[in-house]
Design an enzyme around this catalytic site. Structure first.
Site: not given
Ligand code: NAD
Length: 370
Positions: A77, A181-182
């Site tokens: 990261k 996403v949903g």
């Protein structure tokens, strides 16, 4: 004196690099956590309040997430100190300069995260040739547009239903957060015959036990409206989606939305975590003890990272979707079978699977001999 090895444990981190370039006011940190499985992939985050510790924790998260997803990549990261809404020219200078400073760190591949997007990744790719989450024109697979994570949730649902007493066709689905996403999860599940009975966004909850028109809702969101602008159904507060009776409940919005104090309100048989850390551990424990199956985030929402890994190999969208299907079905099956066999939380089973994969990969490295 500060202990610079304070994060060190049996998995990593392999390297922590601090970058400072006073000419462009660049301050950044890269943590390469564990690369036994393969070169690390992890996002570049820009925020005013990032820290080395946050960067390490996110890198470790990527080590486990990538291993659990079954992609040949370790975890890393990077973070840059700054306001993500800074003028674009300034952002470009910072991102390009950070990428150049890390040119030789071959085992870290940049990806987008909070404060960065596909344009930033194009700058990184232009400088050093290593980035995922690119614009389509230069080989990217725009995962939010194509719905990579929602596609994964569809296959997680299919695999999880082998442990439940109902089918996808006719299953009642409620989704918290009708975003990237949903909405795609709703679209793919509806295609299989599931019935979307509730959807929420920051504007409220829309509920209709008879079923909602998924395409109409996607159209509303594309027009910048709320699910509550839908013509039919009952309009409720944003929180009310928690109380909706359904077979599959999908959190796809914010962290920590279900906690010990509200988990008893859920009336569902299966939870598939689209969002990152949407439930507290105590809430997951409660569901487990009460017979509600809960597929944890880093198994359920791995469609995005699998898509990124495939993009890095120059794969097409259909090859990426085939890999997501294959890996997520196998991983879900493995995690749920282990959870049942060892009577542990699915999250604990997923974590054990990820750590075992990393440890095994470490044992295959030459330095494991010495
Ligand atoms: P998004 O911004 O596209 O969508 C989030 C949706 O949640 C929006 O519709 C927003 O209105 C809604 N929302 C916000 N607060 C809410 C609330 N209190 N109640 C109900 N709805 C609310 O974001 P996304 O990319 O879909 O990501 C959603 C979650 O999934 C995040 O936790 C993200 O970290 C995680 N995730 C995303 C991906 C991906 O591929 N995009 C992959 C893995 C995990």
């Amino acid at each position: 004196m500060e202990d610079i090895f304070r994060f060190a444990d049996e998995l990593g981190p392999a390297r922590i690099i601090h970058v400072h370039n006073p000419v462009v006011n660049l301050k950044g940190v890269l943590v390469v956590d564990n690369v036994a499985v393969g070169p690390s992939i992890g996002g570049l985050r820009i925020a005013p309040d990032v820290s080395t510790e946050e960067c390490f924790r996110l890198a470790r998260g990527m080590t486990l997430k990538n291993a659990a997803a079954g992609i040949a990549h370790g975890g890393g990261k990077s973070v840059l100190y700054g306001d993500p809404r800074m003028p674009l020219a300034q952002k470009e200078r910072l991102v390009r300069s950070f990428a150049c400073a890390l040119r030789d760190i071959q085992d870290y591949i940049f990806g987008p995260d909070m404060g960065t997007d596909e344009t930033c990744m194009a700058w990184v790719k232009d400088e050093i040739g290593r980035a995922v989450g690119l614009p389509r024109e230069i080989g990217g697979i725009p995962l939010d547009e194509v719905g990579a994570t929602g596609w994964g949730i569809r296959h997680v649902a299919h695999a999880a239903l082998r442990h439940r007493d109902f089918q996808i066709a006719g299953a009642r689905v409620a989704i918290q957060g009708f975003g990237a996403v949903g909405k795609h999860a709703a679209r793919f599940l509806a295609r299989d015959g599931a019935v979307l009975v509730a959807a929420s966004d920051s504007g409220g909850t829309l509920h209709d036990p008879q079923g909602l028109d998924v395409e109409a809702l996607i159209g509303l969101k594309a027009a910048g409206k709320s699910v509550c602008d839908y013509a039919g159904g009952r309009k409720l507060g944003a929180d009310a989606v928690i109380d909706v009776e359904c077979d599959i409940w999908i959190p796809a919005a914010r962290p920590d939305v279900i906690r010990e104090d509200n988990v008893r309100r859920l009336r569902t048989k299966l939870v598939i975590q689209g969002a990152n850390i949407p439930f507290t551990l105590g809430a997951e424990q409660y569901l487990h003890e009460n017979g509600v199956l809960c597929v944890p985030d880093f198994i359920a929402n791995a469609g995005g990272v699998i898509c990124a890994a495939m993009e890095y190999r120059g794969a097409t969208q259909s090859a990426a979707f085939a890999a997501i299907k294959e890996k997520l079905r196998a991983n879900t099956e493995q995690v749920l079978a282990r959870s049942r066999r060892e009577a542990i939380l699915p999250r604990a089973a997923a974590m054990a699977l990820a750590v075992e994969r990393v440890r095994h990969a470490m044992s295959l490295r030459r330095w494991a001999l010495y």
